[in-house]
Write an enzyme that holds these catalytic residues in place. Structure first.
Site, mmCIF file in Angstrom:
data_model
loop_
_atom_site.group_PDB
_atom_site.id
_atom_site.type_symbol
_atom_site.label_atom_id
_atom_site.label_comp_id
_atom_site.label_asym_id
_atom_site.label_seq_id
_atom_site.Cartn_x
_atom_site.Cartn_y
_atom_site.Cartn_z
ATOM 1 N N SER A 18 0.843 -1.196 0.000
ATOM 2 C CA SER A 18 0.000 0.000 0.000
ATOM 3 C C SER A 18 0.881 1.250 0.000
ATOM 4 O O SER A 18 1.670 1.457 -0.918
ATOM 5 C CB SER A 18 -0.964 -0.037 1.181
ATOM 6 O OG SER A 18 -1.963 0.938 1.069
ATOM 7 N N GLU A 75 -1.897 -2.764 -7.985
ATOM 8 C CA GLU A 75 -3.116 -3.067 -7.234
ATOM 9 C C GLU A 75 -3.632 -1.755 -6.671
ATOM 10 O O GLU A 75 -2.890 -0.773 -6.593
ATOM 11 C CB GLU A 75 -2.835 -4.076 -6.108
ATOM 12 C CG GLU A 75 -1.855 -3.620 -5.040
ATOM 13 C CD GLU A 75 -2.491 -2.770 -3.948
ATOM 14 O OE1 GLU A 75 -3.701 -2.937 -3.669
ATOM 15 O OE2 GLU A 75 -1.781 -1.910 -3.382
ATOM 16 N N HIS A 131 -4.928 -5.390 -1.507
ATOM 17 C CA HIS A 131 -5.804 -5.089 -0.370
ATOM 18 C C HIS A 131 -6.942 -6.095 -0.200
ATOM 19 O O HIS A 131 -7.815 -5.894 0.653
ATOM 20 C CB HIS A 131 -6.407 -3.692 -0.525
ATOM 21 C CG HIS A 131 -5.445 -2.580 -0.246
ATOM 22 N ND1 HIS A 131 -4.539 -2.143 -1.194
ATOM 23 C CD2 HIS A 131 -5.236 -1.811 0.846
ATOM 24 C CE1 HIS A 131 -3.816 -1.153 -0.693
ATOM 25 N NE2 HIS A 131 -4.223 -0.927 0.550
#
Length: 298
Positions: free
Chosen positions: A109, A201, A271
């Site tokens: 992330s 992502e 995630h």
């Protein structure tokens, strides 16, 4: 690429905040996991700090990360959680000597800031679960991080999505969170993706945001020379009241239509429920067939 030494029992792993705050109580499950692997956990100075959303001030977070980089007893730095904040400190972290004495940097992330910046230093990192993620992580995700840290063989085989673009490619695996990669364009932390396999992502984005980000990556040359594209979870995507007209897969296929490299969708990293560890900077072979897709770390 320079590969840090793999971990062994008795090694020390530091948990630090580079972004959102993280308490000592929240760290308990992560400590238990590391202890079960024979590792000793050192909590960084930022664990337990509370600066609104962040785990301490920018200076405190930069100093803590630098401290763990400089400590020869720390063999890996495990980022506590994502959110936002790593880009605020990246230019204040002192990486002097890191290339000569590298250690594993682990997270995903917002930690993509570190992955991208450190890739430009020529050192491998690990995209994988963070300390915060342990409570909800699947066994496969935790086991994959163990294999990545301890140097065990890694190869992932998944069922192929019908939207995949068939083919084979080989190159260094790079990437991470798309929104972060997009935000780094034009900075010293932005990567050269030529000849590499790009992993992306994202979470909680509008479809038109996804379209805009990918067009910007394309205009900056990050999509044209790839050896392959691995698309992880595009989780909880949103649309407007007036539909954008394309879903995430259709957007990606449209923007990359002129390129002939293989593309795999729904790779179990990001995630989503499953987040398999990826050694970024490692040479990988991507084989996308009609029925199955295999990503092998060489």
């Amino acid at each position: 690429m320079i590969r840090p030494d793999y971990l062994k029992k008795g090694d020390k792993v530091a948990i630090v905040c580079t972004a959102r705050k993280f308490s000592k109580e929240e760290a308990e499950l992560a400590i238990e996991l590391m202890n079960s692997w024979g590792l000793e956990v050192v909590l960084g100075d930022t664990i337990g700090l509370d600066n609104y959303q962040l785990g301490g001030t920018d200076q405190q977070r930069a100093d803590d990360f630098t401290k763990q980089l400089k400590d020869p007893e720390i063999k890996a730095i495990w980022c506590a959680r994502g959110g936002y904040g790593t880009v605020r400190i990246i230019d204040d972290i002192d990486f002097t000597g890191f290339v000569d004495h590298p250690k594993w940097i682990v997270g995903f992330s917002d930690v993509t800031v570190l992955h991208s910046h450190i890739h430009n230093l020529g050192v491998e990192t690990i995209h994988g679960i963070m300390a915060f993620s342990v409570a909800k992580s699947l066994v496969d995700s935790r086991d994959s991080l163990y294999r990545a840290l301890f140097g065990q063989e890694i190869s992932y085989t998944i069922h192929s999505d019908r939207s995949n673009k068939i083919g084979q490619g080989q190159g260094e695996l790079v990437g991470g969170n798309l929104s972060i990669l997009y935000s780094l364009l034009g900075s010293v932390s932005s990567m050269n993706t030529e000849g590499k396999i790009l992993f992306i992502e994202d979470l909680d984005e509008y479809l038109y945001h996804l379209d805009r980000m990918l067009h910007n990556l394309k205009r900056n040359g990050l999509l044209s020379g790839l050896a392959g594209l691995v698309v992880g979870g595009m989780t909880d995507m949103h649309d407007n009241a007036i539909p954008f007209g394309y879903d995430a897969k259709q957007i990606i296929l449209s923007i990359t239509a002129e390129y002939d490299y293989p593309i795999v969708f729904d790779f179990p990293a990001g995630h989503g429920e499953e987040n398999l560890a990826l050694n970024l900077g490692r040479e990988v072979k991507l084989e996308v067939n009609q029925d199955r897709t295999q990503l092998t770390f060489l």
